[in-house]
Design an enzyme around this catalytic site. Structure first.
Site, mmCIF file in Angstrom:
data_model
loop_
_atom_site.group_PDB
_atom_site.id
_atom_site.type_symbol
_atom_site.label_atom_id
_atom_site.label_comp_id
_atom_site.label_asym_id
_atom_site.label_seq_id
_atom_site.Cartn_x
_atom_site.Cartn_y
_atom_site.Cartn_z
ATOM 1 N N ARG A 55 -29.345 -22.659 1.147
ATOM 2 C CA ARG A 55 -29.324 -22.790 2.604
ATOM 3 C C ARG A 55 -28.221 -23.774 3.019
ATOM 4 N NH1 ARG A 55 -34.045 -25.164 3.980
ATOM 5 N NH2 ARG A 55 -33.087 -27.008 4.897
ATOM 6 N N TYR A 109 -20.583 -10.153 25.896
ATOM 7 C CA TYR A 109 -21.506 -9.262 25.195
ATOM 8 C C TYR A 109 -22.932 -9.500 25.715
ATOM 9 C CZ TYR A 109 -24.215 -7.345 21.333
ATOM 10 O OH TYR A 109 -25.121 -6.652 20.585
ATOM 11 N N ASP A 182 -15.203 -16.125 21.383
ATOM 12 C CA ASP A 182 -15.638 -15.007 20.552
ATOM 13 C C ASP A 182 -14.421 -14.088 20.378
ATOM 14 O OD1 ASP A 182 -16.629 -12.580 19.581
ATOM 15 O OD2 ASP A 182 -18.571 -12.841 20.568
ATOM 16 N N LYS A 207 -18.125 -6.098 12.718
ATOM 17 C CA LYS A 207 -17.162 -5.203 13.361
ATOM 18 C C LYS A 207 -15.899 -5.075 12.492
ATOM 19 C CE LYS A 207 -20.217 -5.030 16.675
ATOM 20 N NZ LYS A 207 -21.063 -6.168 16.612
HETATM 21 C C1 LIG Z 1 -18.151 -9.454 21.209
HETATM 22 C C2 LIG Z 1 -19.407 -9.493 20.411
HETATM 23 N N1 LIG Z 1 -19.894 -10.683 20.023
HETATM 24 C C3 LIG Z 1 -21.029 -10.773 19.293
HETATM 25 C C4 LIG Z 1 -21.723 -9.650 18.931
HETATM 26 C C5 LIG Z 1 -22.991 -9.794 18.142
HETATM 27 O O1 LIG Z 1 -22.776 -9.438 16.823
HETATM 28 P P1 LIG Z 1 -23.936 -8.988 15.833
HETATM 29 O O2 LIG Z 1 -24.421 -7.658 16.283
HETATM 30 O O3 LIG Z 1 -23.277 -9.010 14.482
HETATM 31 O O4 LIG Z 1 -25.018 -10.022 15.950
HETATM 32 C C6 LIG Z 1 -21.248 -8.384 19.301
HETATM 33 C C7 LIG Z 1 -21.983 -7.169 18.930
HETATM 34 O O5 LIG Z 1 -21.695 -6.078 19.363
HETATM 35 C C8 LIG Z 1 -20.060 -8.311 20.068
HETATM 36 O O6 LIG Z 1 -19.559 -7.119 20.480
#
Ligand SMILES: Cc1ncc(COP(=O)(O)O)c(C=O)c1O
Length: 394
Positions: A55, A109, A182, A207
């Protein structure tokens, strides 16, 4: 020794062999053994480098974290169990010793908005939204809110707007706020937000980075200033990525720049074909010279790399026509998510922006005729042909 004891101990805890594996193995051990208590004590106390409990740290995760530090130009990274865990860890670390207040981009998101509104705000964190492509409005919001954290995405979803991260970093810094970006849609091939002054970069590695639709994971990369806070929080909260997912992510990243270059080139082809189709009313694409943030994109992104997301609106279409169009796709996969090797299409009104009221969606510019395409690595003529045949059904 008896067979029961042999079964438990024989073959384990061998000295590390002299050979070095050419790629990082999957380290599934949760604990590590040392010859002396003195040494284990130093490792527990972080006076000596080493692994004691997974962890805290794990060799598979450490390798991925080193890789991500290299790609994003950061000092410290944390591999997390999902992109959302990474967003949460970055924001939590950003708010250490800072006001419990966030100014967030007004297009984020959906789950990130959910985290802000349903988790952080009820826990006493003030949340305010501002448009990151309107620097005056953002500066005014930051001036009034005096936040501990500014949160944005490099490329917004689904309308693909691009804020000037370097200018926003300056606004945040002047106000004493940490900037969290992000970078999932842009990837480090297009954008390295730490170099533009951000404090934390976040990815859903689910992604483009892992890229094959077989890993759920996230990562936070940060500067030396915030590194210890991030890792200490992680030791307590334990949002870490498992070793098998670390391995798959590293394996995916080896071809990520090649895939991304191809996906960006394919997206340019697809976007320009769509723009000339009579059944398409509007194309949203970061490579469009008429994009509302074209000047920022030219200034901050490398030439000819605009990302591989293309959103577009079908002419005179609502939910029925969009469903007919998407049901007719044979190659492009009707699925949520993005960034995989295969092309994927999502209907924002039904999925990512489902919880938002139709009136609010319209104010955001998200109409019922809008679909979002994540362009894959296939032959571009095959993607275009699939779209063409599906459009004939509308
Ligand atoms: C821009 C963005 N940030 C964060 C996330 C969250 O990622 P995760 O689904 O791996 O938790 C997504 C998911 O689609 C996303 O498009």
């Amino acid at each position: 020794m008896k067979i029961h004891t042999q079964a438990v101990h024989a073959g384990d805890r061998k000295k590390a062999p002299a050979h070095i594996p050419a790629t990082t193995p999957i380290y599934t051990a949760t604990t590590y053994f040392y010859e002396s208590m003195e040494r284990l004590d130093r490792i527990f106390g972080q006076e000596e480098e080493g692994f004691c409990y997974s962890r805290y740290d794990n060799p598979s995760a450490a390798a991925l974290e080193e890789l991500m530090c290299a790609l994003e130009g950061g000092h410290t990274a944390l591999a997390c169990a999902s992109g959302m865990a990474a967003v949460q860890m970055a924001v939590t670390a950003a708010l250490v010793d800072r006001p419990r207040s966030i100014v967030a981009a007004n297009a984020l998101y959906g789950a990130t908005v959910g985290m802000l509104m349903n988790v952080l705000e009820p826990a006493g964190v003030a949340v305010r939204f501002a448009d990151p492509t309107d620097l005056q409005a953002l500066e005014a919001a930051v001036g009034e809110a005096r936040p501990g954290c500014v949160l944005m995405e490099t490329v917004s979803n689904p309308l693909l707007r691009v804020g000037a991260i370097d200018r926003i970093a300056e606004i945040a810094r002047k106000a004493g706020a940490a900037l969290v970006v992000d970078n999932t849609f842009a990837t480090p091939l297009l954008s390295r937000p730490l170099a533009w002054g951000a404090d934390f970069v976040v990815h859903s590695v689910t992604k483009y980075l892992a890229g094959h639709g077989d890993v759920l994971g996230g990562v936070v990369v940060t500067t030396e200033e915030h590194g210890a806070h991030l890792r200490n929080l992680s030791r307590t909260l334990g949002p870490v990525l498992g070793p098998f997912e670390c391995y798959l992510t590293m394996r995916g990243i080896k071809t990520f720049p090649l895939r991304m270059e191809r996906q960006c080139a394919n997206a340019c082809r697809v976007a320009s074909w769509l723009a000339g189709h009579p059944k398409i009313e509007r194309v949203h694409f970061t490579g469009d010279p008429a994009h509302p943030d074209a000047a920022t994109i030219r200034r901050l992104f490398p030439p000819n790399l605009y990302g591989a997301m293309v959103s577009f609106e079908l002419r005179d279409a609502g939910r029925t026509e969009v469903f007919r169009f998407m049901d007719a796709l044979q190659l492009v996969v009707r699925a949520t998510s993005l960034g995989d090797v295969h092309s994927m299409m999502l209907y924002p009104v039904m999925s990512s922006h489902r919880e938002i009221s139709p009136k609010h969606r319209l104010r955001m510019g998200i109409r019922d005729s809008l679909v979002r395409l994540s362009v894959g690595i296939e032959a571009p003529e095959d993607i275009v042909e699939d779209l063409e045949l599906a459009l004939e059904k509308v």
